[in-house]
Design a protein around this motif. Structure first.
Motif, PDB file in Angstrom:
ATOM      1  N   VAL A 189     -24.382   2.928  -1.848  1.00  0.00           N
ATOM      2  CA  VAL A 189     -25.047   2.590  -0.591  1.00  0.00           C
ATOM      3  C   VAL A 189     -24.730   3.629   0.500  1.00  0.00           C
ATOM      4  CG1 VAL A 189     -23.223   1.197   0.493  1.00  0.00           C
ATOM      5  CG2 VAL A 189     -25.630   0.592   0.833  1.00  0.00           C
ATOM      6  N   ARG A 190     -23.636   4.382   0.299  1.00  0.00           N
ATOM      7  CA  ARG A 190     -23.309   5.403   1.291  1.00  0.00           C
ATOM      8  C   ARG A 190     -24.321   6.549   1.298  1.00  0.00           C
ATOM      9  NH1 ARG A 190     -17.178   6.499  -0.335  1.00  0.00           N
ATOM     10  NH2 ARG A 190     -18.261   6.525  -2.349  1.00  0.00           N
ATOM     11  N   ASN A 191     -25.169   6.595   0.286  1.00  0.00           N
ATOM     12  CA  ASN A 191     -26.246   7.584   0.309  1.00  0.00           C
ATOM     13  C   ASN A 191     -27.369   7.132   1.241  1.00  0.00           C
ATOM     14  OD1 ASN A 191     -24.994   9.286  -1.539  1.00  0.00           O
ATOM     15  ND2 ASN A 191     -25.919   8.248  -3.296  1.00  0.00           N
ATOM     16  N   TYR A 192     -27.310   5.862   1.616  1.00  0.00           N
ATOM     17  CA  TYR A 192     -28.360   5.324   2.478  1.00  0.00           C
ATOM     18  C   TYR A 192     -27.836   4.956   3.864  1.00  0.00           C
ATOM     19  CZ  TYR A 192     -30.730   4.792  -2.020  1.00  0.00           C
ATOM     20  OH  TYR A 192     -31.293   5.014  -3.242  1.00  0.00           O
ATOM     21  N   ILE A 193     -26.542   4.668   3.934  1.00  0.00           N
ATOM     22  CA  ILE A 193     -25.950   4.245   5.202  1.00  0.00           C
ATOM     23  C   ILE A 193     -24.685   5.063   5.442  1.00  0.00           C
ATOM     24  CG2 ILE A 193     -24.888   2.322   6.466  1.00  0.00           C
ATOM     25  CD1 ILE A 193     -26.498   0.432   4.628  1.00  0.00           C
ATOM     26  N   ASP A 194     -24.642   5.742   6.590  1.00  0.00           N
ATOM     27  CA  ASP A 194     -23.463   6.550   6.893  1.00  0.00           C
ATOM     28  C   ASP A 194     -22.765   5.998   8.134  1.00  0.00           C
ATOM     29  OD1 ASP A 194     -22.444   9.268   8.571  1.00  0.00           O
ATOM     30  OD2 ASP A 194     -21.907   9.114   6.447  1.00  0.00           O
ATOM     31  N   ILE A 195     -21.556   5.512   7.904  1.00  0.00           N
ATOM     32  CA  ILE A 195     -20.819   4.862   8.994  1.00  0.00           C
ATOM     33  C   ILE A 195     -20.548   5.821  10.155  1.00  0.00           C
ATOM     34  CG2 ILE A 195     -18.583   3.919   9.639  1.00  0.00           C
ATOM     35  CD1 ILE A 195     -19.296   1.790   8.048  1.00  0.00           C
ATOM     36  N   GLY A 196     -20.190   7.038   9.828  1.00  0.00           N
ATOM     37  CA  GLY A 196     -19.903   8.019  10.867  1.00  0.00           C
ATOM     38  C   GLY A 196     -21.087   8.207  11.792  1.00  0.00           C
ATOM     39  N   THR A 197     -22.273   8.319  11.185  1.00  0.00           N
ATOM     40  CA  THR A 197     -23.487   8.494  11.973  1.00  0.00           C
ATOM     41  C   THR A 197     -23.744   7.274  12.859  1.00  0.00           C
ATOM     42  OG1 THR A 197     -24.418   9.807  10.172  1.00  0.00           O
ATOM     43  CG2 THR A 197     -25.972   8.965  11.818  1.00  0.00           C
ATOM     44  N   LEU A 198     -23.517   6.089  12.299  1.00  0.00           N
ATOM     45  CA  LEU A 198     -23.729   4.877  13.089  1.00  0.00           C
ATOM     46  C   LEU A 198     -22.793   4.851  14.287  1.00  0.00           C
ATOM     47  CD1 LEU A 198     -24.075   2.049  10.390  1.00  0.00           C
ATOM     48  CD2 LEU A 198     -25.890   3.127  11.718  1.00  0.00           C
ATOM     49  N   MET A 199     -21.532   5.235  14.034  1.00  0.00           N
ATOM     50  CA  MET A 199     -20.547   5.214  15.118  1.00  0.00           C
ATOM     51  C   MET A 199     -20.979   6.142  16.241  1.00  0.00           C
ATOM     52  SD  MET A 199     -16.835   4.887  13.141  1.00  0.00           S
ATOM     53  CE  MET A 199     -15.781   4.645  14.561  1.00  0.00           C
ATOM     54  N   GLU A 200     -21.490   7.303  15.846  1.00  0.00           N
ATOM     55  CA  GLU A 200     -21.935   8.258  16.873  1.00  0.00           C
ATOM     56  C   GLU A 200     -23.208   7.821  17.559  1.00  0.00           C
ATOM     57  OE1 GLU A 200     -20.595  12.260  14.541  1.00  0.00           O
ATOM     58  OE2 GLU A 200     -22.226  12.439  16.027  1.00  0.00           O
ATOM     59  N   SER A 201     -24.232   7.552  16.735  1.00  0.00           N
ATOM     60  CA  SER A 201     -25.557   7.247  17.300  1.00  0.00           C
ATOM     61  C   SER A 201     -25.557   6.032  18.208  1.00  0.00           C
ATOM     62  CB  SER A 201     -26.566   7.005  16.173  1.00  0.00           C
ATOM     63  OG  SER A 201     -26.506   8.031  15.223  1.00  0.00           O
ATOM     64  N   TYR A 202     -24.751   5.036  17.854  1.00  0.00           N
ATOM     65  CA  TYR A 202     -24.784   3.792  18.622  1.00  0.00           C
ATOM     66  C   TYR A 202     -23.525   3.583  19.453  1.00  0.00           C
ATOM     67  CZ  TYR A 202     -28.835   2.795  15.701  1.00  0.00           C
ATOM     68  OH  TYR A 202     -30.043   2.860  15.077  1.00  0.00           O
ATOM     69  N   ALA A 203     -22.679   4.614  19.517  1.00  0.00           N
ATOM     70  CA  ALA A 203     -21.425   4.531  20.283  1.00  0.00           C
ATOM     71  C   ALA A 203     -20.667   3.255  19.930  1.00  0.00           C
ATOM     72  CB  ALA A 203     -21.718   4.585  21.781  1.00  0.00           C
ATOM     73  N   LEU A 204     -20.450   3.079  18.631  1.00  0.00           N
ATOM     74  CA  LEU A 204     -19.775   1.879  18.159  1.00  0.00           C
ATOM     75  C   LEU A 204     -18.352   2.192  17.738  1.00  0.00           C
ATOM     76  CD1 LEU A 204     -22.590   0.475  15.833  1.00  0.00           C
ATOM     77  CD2 LEU A 204     -21.899  -0.496  18.032  1.00  0.00           C
ATOM     78  N   GLY A 205     -17.477   1.215  17.951  1.00  0.00           N
ATOM     79  CA  GLY A 205     -16.132   1.307  17.408  1.00  0.00           C
ATOM     80  C   GLY A 205     -16.205   0.973  15.926  1.00  0.00           C
ATOM     81  N   PRO A 206     -15.074   1.038  15.232  1.00  0.00           N
ATOM     82  CA  PRO A 206     -15.094   0.767  13.787  1.00  0.00           C
ATOM     83  C   PRO A 206     -15.595  -0.642  13.449  1.00  0.00           C
ATOM     84  CG  PRO A 206     -12.842   1.115  14.593  1.00  0.00           C
ATOM     85  CD  PRO A 206     -13.744   1.450  15.700  1.00  0.00           C
ATOM     86  N   ASN A 207     -15.219  -1.631  14.246  1.00  0.00           N
ATOM     87  CA  ASN A 207     -15.666  -3.006  14.043  1.00  0.00           C
ATOM     88  C   ASN A 207     -17.179  -3.097  14.074  1.00  0.00           C
ATOM     89  OD1 ASN A 207     -14.266  -5.328  13.529  1.00  0.00           O
ATOM     90  ND2 ASN A 207     -13.563  -5.601  15.623  1.00  0.00           N
ATOM     91  N   GLY A 208     -17.732  -2.626  15.177  1.00  0.00           N
ATOM     92  CA  GLY A 208     -19.178  -2.678  15.381  1.00  0.00           C
ATOM     93  C   GLY A 208     -19.935  -1.894  14.323  1.00  0.00           C
TER      94      GLY A 208
END
Lengths: 251, 251
Positions: free
Chosen positions: A53-72
């Motif tokens: 699933v990491r080929n479809y969802i990248d946590i690092g990108t989400l954290m950056e794009s949405y200014a999210l902490g690890p929880n979010g």
């Protein structure tokens, strides 16, 4: 014929290790297993996922794009898993394995107790489906704690609605209590006796009632102990899975 | 006299909001409440914590120093919470509040189902302790799901070993099912009737047995509904807490 096996359990209970062991087991017995890593938050895995699933969802990108902490970021990523079902399904079709072993998100809460998990489990196409719930040995070494995790396992079973096999992981770390733990799982009476000698009277009473009902409800843990470090116990997990999958539930 | 209230519940169930509402409630009624944010992964909070575990544990630093992904960092941070008990206890002593409202980690799994949570709850000094478990309205809008979260709440109660009040959050989002949900919580018969009309026969049967036992075990949800957006329902949570805290458990 695709048998889908969802490996679930609390954070750190040894899901990924169990996934890799099951993969090895089925391969050694001549079947054609395929692993699907469904944990977008995984960093290193003890196996090489065939589908990831990491080929479809990248946590690092989400954290950056949405200014999210690890929880979010983890919550959002887990919620997005359901939206990738079609692409993942396509890869499963192409692989057409005998066994699809699914390593679920690190925290079961983000899989089972949000809409994403039940949706994914329900809509993934497979001839048979089962869940292996990992009872973390280190979390069940007292009778009250054992009942607590059994309740959690029941709660997960109700959310994911698949037949469930319970595997006690890290047996090597609780070797001095192993016999007791397996007794509690096998015998309601053994569990009650153990609860009777617990100091917390109120909570042991609550535990006794709850465990009685789980037994009556047909949810007998039926715990199978597996090692963290060897293939010890895998044969029993595989046997329990075979019985469970062949009962032809879901699919 | 310090009354410690631990606000627990699944990720996204509205713990932080409930914490801020309770803070406001107690302040409005002339008591002296203090908030303790125990979630090292929190980014923004709807209140200004008086005591904050983030002053002792920094997730960003953990991620860098230990090369951890968000999962690993959250697990490590949650485990470290117990090691900060003494410093946090000192701050509580200095504040000497009537009510210490504790906002627990985002994912209850990382608090209740690891050693850290039970350790912290047990060893924090307070005259009375209680837990408010947030039943996420959006997770309990079907009878089977309601039973599932009730099981989770029971599992948490057994791990944290404090008296527990159950609060249904996001009532505004489930307003069309609100009466049903509150009926299921109040009446085992109402819950069974609802389960009888569920399509999933096997799981409704399991749910019925489990819910019967929870009632017999004295774990009646006793659910109090609160709004996400107003102070609606807070009076009932506060009343339930008053009864619970005054029973003088733990401390």
């Amino acid at each position: 014929m695709v048998n889908a096996i969802f490996v679930t359990g609390t954070a750190g209970s040894g899901k990924s290790l169990l996934t890799s062991r099951l993969m090895q087991w089925y391969r050694d017995t001549g079947a054609y297993p395929v692993t699907l890593n469904l944990d977008p938050g995984a960093v290193t895995l003890p196996y090489e996922p065939d589908i990831d699933v990491r080929n479809y969802i990248d946590i690092g990108t989400l954290m950056e794009s949405y200014a999210l902490g690890p929880n979010g970021a983890l919550v959002m990523a887990s919620d997005l898993v359901a939206t990738k079902l079609d692409e993942i399904q396509e890869e499963v079709y192409e692989a057409n394995p005998d066994y699809l072993i699914v390593d679920t998100p690190g925290q079961i809460e983000l899989f089972a107790f949000r809409a994403s998990g039940p949706y994914f489990v329900s809509n993934l196409q497979a001839d048979n489906k089962a869940t292996v719930f990992a009872f973390d040995g280190t979390l069940v070494s007292s009778p009250i704690n054992f009942v607590s995790i059994s309740l959690l396992a029941s709660a997960v079973k109700l959310r994911l609605k698949t037949a469930q096999v319970n595997a006690l992981t890290k047996r090597d770390l609780v070797i001095d209590r192993l016999k007791d733990i397996l007794d509690w799982a096998a015998s309601a009476q053994a569990l009650e006796s153990a609860l009777n000698v617990e100091k917390d009277a109120e909570y042991s009473l609550l535990s006794k009632d709850l465990s009685r009902s789980m037994t009556r409800a047909g949810f007998a843990p039926g715990l199978v102990a597996v090692s963290s470090t060897t293939m010890n116990g895998l044969v029993n997990v595989a046997a329990a899975l075979a019985r469970t999958l062949n009962q032809g539930e879901d699919g």
